[in-house]
Design a protein around this motif. Sequence first.
Motif, PDB file in Angstrom:
ATOM      1  N   UNK A 135     -12.860   4.014  -0.429  1.00 51.81           N
ATOM      2  CA  UNK A 135     -12.618   5.316  -1.053  1.00 51.81           C
ATOM      3  C   UNK A 135     -12.682   6.437  -0.031  1.00 51.81           C
ATOM      4  N   UNK A 136     -13.652   6.375   0.885  1.00 48.01           N
ATOM      5  CA  UNK A 136     -13.834   7.441   1.859  1.00 48.01           C
ATOM      6  C   UNK A 136     -12.700   7.561   2.848  1.00 48.01           C
ATOM      7  N   UNK A 137     -12.077   6.423   3.196  1.00 52.14           N
ATOM      8  CA  UNK A 137     -10.981   6.461   4.166  1.00 52.14           C
ATOM      9  C   UNK A 137      -9.753   7.190   3.636  1.00 52.14           C
ATOM     10  N   UNK A 138      -9.689   7.417   2.327  1.00 50.77           N
ATOM     11  CA  UNK A 138      -8.567   8.173   1.760  1.00 50.77           C
ATOM     12  C   UNK A 138      -8.562   9.618   2.252  1.00 50.77           C
ATOM     13  N   UNK A 139      -9.692  10.072   2.805  1.00 49.44           N
ATOM     14  CA  UNK A 139      -9.760  11.430   3.351  1.00 49.44           C
ATOM     15  C   UNK A 139      -8.791  11.592   4.527  1.00 49.44           C
TER      16      UNK A 139
ATOM     17  N   UNK B 253      -5.604  10.191   5.369  1.00 50.31           N
ATOM     18  CA  UNK B 253      -4.200  10.559   5.110  1.00 50.31           C
ATOM     19  C   UNK B 253      -4.065  11.896   4.387  1.00 50.31           C
ATOM     20  N   UNK B 254      -5.026  12.226   3.519  1.00 47.21           N
ATOM     21  CA  UNK B 254      -4.930  13.511   2.817  1.00 47.21           C
ATOM     22  C   UNK B 254      -5.094  14.671   3.789  1.00 47.21           C
ATOM     23  N   UNK B 255      -5.929  14.496   4.816  1.00 44.90           N
ATOM     24  CA  UNK B 255      -6.101  15.533   5.835  1.00 44.90           C
ATOM     25  C   UNK B 255      -4.833  15.699   6.655  1.00 44.90           C
TER      26      UNK B 255
ATOM     27  N   UNK C 169      -2.593  19.206   6.887  1.00 39.54           N
ATOM     28  CA  UNK C 169      -2.266  19.854   8.160  1.00 39.54           C
ATOM     29  C   UNK C 169      -0.745  19.884   8.358  1.00 39.54           C
ATOM     30  N   UNK C 170      -0.076  18.773   8.025  1.00 45.61           N
ATOM     31  CA  UNK C 170       1.374  18.710   8.181  1.00 45.61           C
ATOM     32  C   UNK C 170       2.109  19.732   7.344  1.00 45.61           C
ATOM     33  N   UNK C 171       1.558  20.055   6.169  1.00 46.92           N
ATOM     34  CA  UNK C 171       2.215  21.021   5.282  1.00 46.92           C
ATOM     35  C   UNK C 171       2.323  22.402   5.936  1.00 46.92           C
ATOM     36  N   UNK C 172       1.394  22.711   6.847  1.00 45.85           N
ATOM     37  CA  UNK C 172       1.442  24.003   7.537  1.00 45.85           C
ATOM     38  C   UNK C 172       2.410  23.998   8.714  1.00 45.85           C
ATOM     39  N   UNK C 173       2.836  22.821   9.142  1.00 45.42           N
ATOM     40  CA  UNK C 173       3.662  22.712  10.333  1.00 45.42           C
ATOM     41  C   UNK C 173       5.152  22.589  10.045  1.00 45.42           C
ATOM     42  N   UNK C 174       5.520  22.121   8.854  1.00 53.47           N
ATOM     43  CA  UNK C 174       6.935  21.927   8.538  1.00 53.47           C
ATOM     44  C   UNK C 174       7.547  23.225   8.019  1.00 53.47           C
ATOM     45  N   UNK C 175       8.841  23.365   8.210  1.00 51.44           N
ATOM     46  CA  UNK C 175       9.541  24.551   7.732  1.00 51.44           C
ATOM     47  C   UNK C 175       9.992  24.370   6.291  1.00 51.44           C
ATOM     48  N   UNK C 176      10.224  25.492   5.596  1.00 45.13           N
ATOM     49  CA  UNK C 176      10.820  25.415   4.258  1.00 45.13           C
ATOM     50  C   UNK C 176      12.250  24.888   4.378  1.00 45.13           C
ATOM     51  N   UNK C 177      12.776  24.351   3.284  1.00 45.79           N
ATOM     52  CA  UNK C 177      14.150  23.855   3.306  1.00 45.79           C
ATOM     53  C   UNK C 177      15.129  25.033   3.292  1.00 45.79           C
ATOM     54  N   UNK C 178      16.301  24.859   3.870  1.00 41.97           N
ATOM     55  CA  UNK C 178      17.309  25.931   3.824  1.00 41.97           C
ATOM     56  C   UNK C 178      17.617  26.374   2.390  1.00 41.97           C
ATOM     57  N   UNK C 179      17.672  25.408   1.452  1.00 46.16           N
ATOM     58  CA  UNK C 179      17.943  25.749   0.054  1.00 46.16           C
ATOM     59  C   UNK C 179      16.905  26.710  -0.491  1.00 46.16           C
ATOM     60  N   UNK C 180      15.633  26.414  -0.215  1.00 43.16           N
ATOM     61  CA  UNK C 180      14.547  27.250  -0.713  1.00 43.16           C
ATOM     62  C   UNK C 180      14.582  28.641  -0.090  1.00 43.16           C
ATOM     63  N   UNK C 181      14.874  28.705   1.188  1.00 41.87           N
ATOM     64  CA  UNK C 181      14.913  29.997   1.876  1.00 41.87           C
ATOM     65  C   UNK C 181      16.073  30.855   1.372  1.00 41.87           C
TER      66      UNK C 181
END
Length: 353
Positions: free
Chosen positions: A48-52, A54-56, A60-72
């Motif tokens: 259970x603890x190791x699930x931390x 991939x969630x981390x 972190x990855x969510x802050x590094x990727x750009x929005x999609x052109x469609x969304x922008x």
Amino acid sequence: MYLSEIAPPKWRGTIGTSFQFFLGIGVVAASCINFGTAKHTWGWRLSLGLAVFPSTVMTIGAFLITDTPNSLVERGKIDQARKALSKVRGSSIDIETELEELIKWTEIAKSVKQEPFRTLLKRKYRPQLVMAFAIPFFQQITGISVVAFYSPNLFQSVGLGHDGALVSAIMIGVVSLISVIVSASIVDRFGRRFLFVTGGIVMFVCLIAVSIVLAVVTGVHGTNDVSKGNAIVVLVLLCFYAAGFGWSWGPLTWLIPSEIFPVNIRSTGQSIAVGVQFIVIFVLSQTFLTMLCHFKFGAFVFYAFWVAVMTLFIIFFLPETKGIPLESMYTIWDNHWFWSRFVKGEDGQENHA
């Protein structure tokens, strides 16, 4: 949805199915961890603890990727959309024509000022709404999730023992992972319908075969013991079943809903599809063991019936989406023998919004 919006049309299937590939990696990794910690009383805490981890990584990855052109474009950030499109297509590719198409269809979508859920209930969006419910429902009614959840219990009940059951679960996960790779390599060449139909046929045959083996070996009431040889036969059949799922309903259930909705209701339609999937998973996971105890081999006949139904559904009601730009996806419904009656007769611009 994110992967579909950033992918070029000719590679959208391959990139979209990579979502299921990484899900498969997670399943195999979790099965291996469970096997390694099963003999320790504290093993479940480690699992259970190791699930931390991939969630981390995802956070972190969510802050590094750009929005999609469609969304922008939808939010009026044209310059940022141009940069994002150039980034995902490559600096050597002329992206102005594609950007102009995005702007055009986004403006058409915005001209229909209505709340997304109400928009989705319009008659002209009936095909997409049906698919948003049917595709994820059918994926789970194949029985794949309950086989994944309870495969150790299932294999232990047919005579493979505790360790053998855990190893068998890992084997099914690996087979499914390999089949997803096969799907990703051919989905943009042979199309979505071909993979759906062939995968459905394989799953149907394997489920019927498993039910016959269990009926013959354990008896109608399921009281006879299963030999190790017959247990291995069941394992092999379920591996083929997992392979059929892995190149069809596994990855394509995520891909199709992300392709078929126009930009103004795409996120709403995708959220409905995911919500339906999780609800069905919950219901089936709570009822499978009871069904197996009462129906015995009949539980696999039940799932085989639904696999036959969903394969026929794909043959008659799902048009091919291979290679079609998201902004032109409305054409698949206009030209379909059944769905055209729902989208025909509307104002041209509004119909394609």
